[in-house]
Motif scaffolding. Structure first.
Motif, PDB file in Angstrom:
ATOM      1  N   ARG A  78       3.887   1.425  -1.162  1.00  0.00           N
ATOM      2  CA  ARG A  78       4.520   1.491  -2.483  1.00  0.00           C
ATOM      3  C   ARG A  78       3.539   2.055  -3.515  1.00  0.00           C
ATOM      4  N   GLN A  79       2.284   1.694  -3.380  1.00  0.00           N
ATOM      5  CA  GLN A  79       1.276   2.222  -4.299  1.00  0.00           C
ATOM      6  C   GLN A  79       1.109   3.730  -4.124  1.00  0.00           C
ATOM      7  N   ARG A  80       1.158   4.197  -2.870  1.00  0.00           N
ATOM      8  CA  ARG A  80       1.039   5.644  -2.643  1.00  0.00           C
ATOM      9  C   ARG A  80       2.243   6.374  -3.239  1.00  0.00           C
ATOM     10  N   GLU A  95       0.832  -1.208   0.000  1.00  0.00           N
ATOM     11  CA  GLU A  95       0.000   0.000   0.000  1.00  0.00           C
ATOM     12  C   GLU A  95       0.864   1.256   0.000  1.00  0.00           C
ATOM     13  N   ASN A 140       4.075   5.339  -5.792  1.00  0.00           N
ATOM     14  CA  ASN A 140       3.925   5.305  -7.250  1.00  0.00           C
ATOM     15  C   ASN A 140       2.929   6.355  -7.726  1.00  0.00           C
TER      16      ASN A 140
END
Length: 398
Positions: free
Chosen positions: A80-82, A78, A84
């Motif tokens: 890492r998604q933020r 999560e 990205n």
């Protein structure tokens, strides 16, 4: 302009390939370098990262501490998604800006480490994957970058596997050996494929299929078809109504000419015309002289369509753009599915193809080869329709 997507796992030697392409004349757009640029001190990107993850990701000099940031996001999908969500849009915008400055006849190589993971492969007319064995990659990361072995293995494990990269690759460059070996492969790729591909694309030329000669079934035809279907679908966008691999290379085990036939469905030929430029930019120039339909029973009235070929000198493609539900659209899917299902039909069709090749293939006379096969198709249509009725067949893209 030809856009090439370049990718490979960490430690694969992708930078070696990129450097050689630049030496040959390519324009390089390096996503890693741009990512550093958009997170430079004083940038809006860095300010947003600090707001999201705290001052602990900064070094004393006010620059981004990449190791500290990696420790925060590496094991947290999560987070890492933020990250990205902050970085990737900025990288895309900057990449587009750099692309716009490239010459019209440029070969632009976009170095994108997570091209496969980000499902970006269909956005490029050609994708080059650099590969090295996992153990060799670990060795390079440990010996050349000073990375702990456990970190190296963990980084490799989070990236796409070889199967996913192979599925995305139009070009697969093995780089387990010395740099000179892969550099020689890059040189050959540049001369034999990239330069003529760019020229064909710019001049809207297509490559020909050559003499009508059969080849042994290639297990790669299916994967190539899927990759090309995804590329066509991405180019067609919302106007597309599905892309299918059709023709003989879509029938497993059937000898065929080494040609990938594709069918793009559209609501109307006006939509086909509307996506023409996008298809051409994706590597499929329009051929106005072949806007007629050969995938029909002999003697039938012409079925309207649009036809695009391929600018890639290493892959002949016939792209048929037809209205969904039209006779030509249905016929192409029916004949493919019937031949897949009926071994006797496949054997009969192969015998006719072999007869046509024996009589005219050596002379390269494709027209006469088609004439030999026409009587078979007259009867085959009735057989295929009978099979469709008894099997409750309905058109499917797959």
């Amino acid at each position: 302009m030809l856009r090439v997507g370049l990718t490979g796992g960490i430690g694969s030697g992708k930078s070696t390939v990129a450097r050689r392409l630049v030496q040959r004349g390519a324009v390089l757009i390096d996503s890693d370098a741009i990512a550093r640029e958009v997170l430079a001190p004083g940038s809006e990107g860095l300010a947003e990262v600090i707001a999201e993850f705290g001052d602990g990701v900064l070094a004393e000099e006010g620059v981004l501490d990449r190791a500290a940031l990696a420790s925060v996001v590496f094991h947290d999908p999560e987070a890492r998604q933020r990250l990205n969500g902050i970085v990737h849009p900025r990288v895309r915008r900057r990449s587009d800006e750099l692309m716009a400055t490239a010459p019209a006849d440029a070969i632009v190589v976009q170095d994108v480490p997570l091209l496969v993971e980000g499902r970006m492969a269909p956005l490029f007319p050609l994708v080059v994957v650099v590969h090295a064995d996992a153990e060799e990659r670990v060795r390079r990361l440990v010996e050349l970058r000073g990375m702990p072995e456990s970190d190296a293995r963990a980084r490799i494990a989070t990236q796409a596997d070889d199967a996913a990269r192979r599925a995305a690759a139009d070009v697969w460059l093995d780089n387990d050996g010395a740099p000179a070996v892969v550099e020689a492969a890059v040189d050959a790729l540049w001369v034999d494929r990239l330069v003529p591909f760019e020229e064909n694309l710019r001049l809207r030329r297509t490559v020909g299929a050559g003499p009508p000669r059969l080849t042994r079934p290639d297990p790669e035809w299916s994967a190539e078809g899927a990759r090309l279907c995804a590329r066509v679908a991405a180019a067609a966008g919302d106007r597309g109504r599905g892309v299918a691999h059709i023709g003989s290379t879509a029938v497993p085990g059937l000898p065929a000419k080494d040609v990938i036939d594709l069918q793009l469905g559209v609501d109307s030929l006006a939509d086909a015309d509307a996506v023409r430029d996008a298809l051409q930019d994706a590597g499929f120039p329009w051929r106005a002289d072949i806007d007629r339909d050969n995938a029909k029973p002999p003697g039938s009235p012409p079925w309207p369509k649009r036809y695009h070929g391929s600018a890639d000198p290493a892959r002949v493609v016939h792209l048929h753009v037809r209205e969904v539900g039209s006779p030509g659209w249905r016929y192409a899917l029916l004949m493919r599915d019937w031949l897949r299902a009926d071994a006797a039909a496949r054997a009969d069709y192969l015998a006719v193809k072999q007869e046509a090749e024996a009589r005219y293939g050596g002379d390269g006379d494709a027209v006469r080869c088609v004439e030999v096969k026409e009587p078979w198709f007259d009867a085959a249509e009735l057989r295929a329709e009978a099979w469709a009725e008894t099997s409750a067949w309905s058109p499917s893209l797959h």
